[in-house]
Design a protein around this motif. Sequence first.
Motif, PDB file in Angstrom:
ATOM      1  N   GLU A   1      -6.917  47.945  52.134  1.00 50.50           N
ATOM      2  CA  GLU A   1      -5.987  48.677  52.892  1.00 50.50           C
ATOM      3  C   GLU A   1      -4.406  47.509  52.857  1.00 50.50           C
ATOM      4  N   GLU A   2      -4.677  46.212  53.208  1.00 58.44           N
ATOM      5  CA  GLU A   2      -3.839  45.131  53.523  1.00 58.44           C
ATOM      6  C   GLU A   2      -3.598  44.899  52.484  1.00 58.44           C
ATOM      7  N   GLY A   3      -3.788  44.733  51.417  1.00 59.04           N
ATOM      8  CA  GLY A   3      -3.430  44.220  49.660  1.00 59.04           C
ATOM      9  C   GLY A   3      -3.606  42.430  50.398  1.00 59.04           C
ATOM     10  N   VAL A   4      -2.429  41.546  49.905  1.00 60.29           N
ATOM     11  CA  VAL A   4      -2.916  40.718  50.011  1.00 60.29           C
ATOM     12  C   VAL A   4      -1.773  39.641  51.449  1.00 60.29           C
ATOM     13  N   ALA A   5      -1.795  40.554  52.115  1.00 57.74           N
ATOM     14  CA  ALA A   5      -1.240  40.398  53.807  1.00 57.74           C
ATOM     15  C   ALA A   5      -1.994  39.383  54.459  1.00 57.74           C
ATOM     16  N   ALA A   6      -3.712  40.576  54.333  1.00 55.89           N
ATOM     17  CA  ALA A   6      -4.564  40.254  54.579  1.00 55.89           C
ATOM     18  C   ALA A   6      -5.516  39.118  55.108  1.00 55.89           C
ATOM     19  N   TRP A   7      -4.946  38.235  54.066  1.00 56.03           N
ATOM     20  CA  TRP A   7      -4.733  36.871  53.721  1.00 56.03           C
ATOM     21  C   TRP A   7      -4.199  36.178  54.617  1.00 56.03           C
ATOM     22  N   LYS A   8      -3.591  36.441  55.637  1.00 53.13           N
ATOM     23  CA  LYS A   8      -3.249  35.758  56.925  1.00 53.13           C
ATOM     24  C   LYS A   8      -4.086  35.337  57.936  1.00 53.13           C
ATOM     25  N   ARG A   9      -5.119  36.537  58.073  1.00 46.41           N
ATOM     26  CA  ARG A   9      -6.193  35.875  58.882  1.00 46.41           C
ATOM     27  C   ARG A   9      -6.286  34.586  58.351  1.00 46.41           C
ATOM     28  N   ALA A  10      -6.982  34.093  56.694  1.00 47.23           N
ATOM     29  CA  ALA A  10      -6.738  32.437  56.293  1.00 47.23           C
ATOM     30  C   ALA A  10      -5.905  31.723  56.936  1.00 47.23           C
ATOM     31  N   ALA A  11      -5.465  31.847  57.164  1.00 48.74           N
ATOM     32  CA  ALA A  11      -3.217  30.816  56.771  1.00 48.74           C
ATOM     33  C   ALA A  11      -3.951  30.802  58.438  1.00 48.74           C
ATOM     34  N   ASP A  12      -4.237  31.786  59.507  1.00 46.26           N
ATOM     35  CA  ASP A  12      -4.488  31.580  60.667  1.00 46.26           C
ATOM     36  C   ASP A  12      -5.436  30.667  61.212  1.00 46.26           C
ATOM     37  N   LEU A  13      -6.867  30.292  60.534  1.00 43.31           N
ATOM     38  CA  LEU A  13      -7.217  29.241  61.066  1.00 43.31           C
ATOM     39  C   LEU A  13      -6.844  27.771  60.745  1.00 43.31           C
ATOM     40  N   LEU A  14      -5.686  27.620  60.387  1.00 44.10           N
ATOM     41  CA  LEU A  14      -4.631  25.872  60.030  1.00 44.10           C
ATOM     42  C   LEU A  14      -3.702  25.991  61.004  1.00 44.10           C
ATOM     43  N   GLU A  15      -3.161  25.046  61.455  1.00 42.46           N
ATOM     44  CA  GLU A  15      -1.548  24.911  62.078  1.00 42.46           C
ATOM     45  C   GLU A  15      -1.030  24.412  61.286  1.00 42.46           C
TER      46      GLU A  15
END
Length: 634
Positions: free
Chosen positions: A35-49
Amino acid sequence: MRTDHTPGRGDAVSPPPSFVEEANVTEPLRERFAEEGVAAWKRAADLLEWDRPYDRVLADEDGLSWFAEGRLNAAYNCLDRHLDDRKNHVALRWEGAAGDARTYTYLDLHREVNEAASALRELGVEAGDVVTCYLPNVPELVVTMLACARLGALHNVVFAGFSADELAERLRRTESGYLVTCDGYYRRGNAVTQLTTADNARMAVAHDVETVVVGRLGDGVYLSDDHLRYGDLLDDHRGETVEPVSRDSTDPLFVIYTSGTTGEPSRVTHTTGGYLAHVAWTGHAVLDIKPTDTHWCAADAAWITGHSYMVYAPLALGATTLLYEGAPDQPEKDRLWGLVERHRVDTFYTASTAVRAFMKWGTEHPDGHDLSSVRLLGMVGEPIDPRAWNWYRDNVGDGETPVVDTWWQTETGGILVSTLPGVDDMKPGSAGPAIPGVEVAVVDREGTPVENGEAGHLAVTTPWPGMSRSLAREASGADGDDDWLYVTSDRAVVDGDGYVTFLGREDDTVTVGNTAFGPATLESAIIEVDGVAEAAVVESSERGGTAVAYVCTERGRSGDDELRERITDHVAERLGPTARFGGIVFTPDLPKTHSGKIMRRLLGAIADGEEYGDTSALRNPETVGEIETVTSDE
């Protein structure tokens, strides 16, 4: 077996509710990602600082610019950010092949990485430089990798068993002016000197190479004036700190070369933000690594598996990672299970070829140890058959332990195809569907999708953060095609549930009768026969282009004409009456690289009576002579 019913290929096996309750991911994320497309990969980036927030998840559809305009440092994400809450938590446990061991807390590792970075900086290492690491599985390798990342330099790790020519080629290709190596290491109980090999390599390149030597063997190894001692350098920089160099998300983090088992090694460059986010995410979602876990990726750190799931993913997630220098059967074949028991390993990730070796050695080895701490098992590498899959789950796990059978490549950076253990059912022998955010298809030679159940090439049809730069360029349609498509050389079939079963590489296809098969198809059929633990199939031009099967038997079962006949009959029953081998050779072992890949090219050369070249990079070079002997006798 501990279960009343042994699932076969295609049978769905649900994860136990107790695991699902505690899993990192329990929601059906594939739908959310769709549903969200590539924007959903924000979940991965949120694991980092991030030092500076990114402004877009993917700036260009070519897949090159993940988390554009963001800045971060990989070493900071693996160390510094954990110090407030976890400085006394164990980051790295190391077991040496000579019986020695070391433990590093996050604070300990942070200190040594800073000292190493300070020493490298004094030698002239700057952001963008390439530092080559020619080290075995010792803590100094992890320290040097993270020290490079701290400085914004690229590490180029070369497997310690490679020859001087292999090392020189990688020094030359990367124009690397810095080498961190050791005086030697231990292999199968014996001390192996390495410094002469490293010196021969650096003398073979045209440019100067500053060389730092880790002392592993103790006194007695001569160091010349142009060698720098690792221990002395750290003593000179004791207590010093280095501010982590902030890097653009798209800046390179490291260079690595493919192992070259199926052709010439090729250079692969992974970026900082996309790669680190991808491996942290898959470590979290697929391997279910938690900060309280001891995670063991039983690979060599020189390979991409070790980079991704021994170093970067577990440390980015704040867990304890286990590093082991020795062989899995030294001094005894229960060595790994003793380590699992002693360190209370929670998640265990190994090569599928290793699982077949464990099965061949016998159940008494895992049965002799308390493995109750293990709550997740993982596999990577060659396709696994249902029988070995079930053996792994029943004898290393408890009969209910989730198993993630993962597929990925050096070029992909991290896992692309696998079940999510807290969400998906498992199917023995099938890797599973693509992970959330990734879409795959099985296509023909023209790139057209084939019907479910029909064999073809696995293709990835969407970009993902961990891809290498060269792969992104290749897949983005540089030939004028607007469709984003990465067609791999791995043959596969997909079922109606979207689960992918791998059949082996295209260049490994062999002809039996008048039909071309992937080796995995033939090998899986052979392994279904009672008494067989492992098999490798190659094509032999000397035998009229027919296939030769190299077969390892289970412990206590000898290879004889009766077993040869049962194999022949079973394969013909499973794959058709024309599926007949030109020879079935029983061998005590199969030649494998330290990353667990079977060297089929070497077996093909032996079958044809040809020269097979240098075997020093094999995990078990001593087995080659035995295979030659039994092949000539067959």
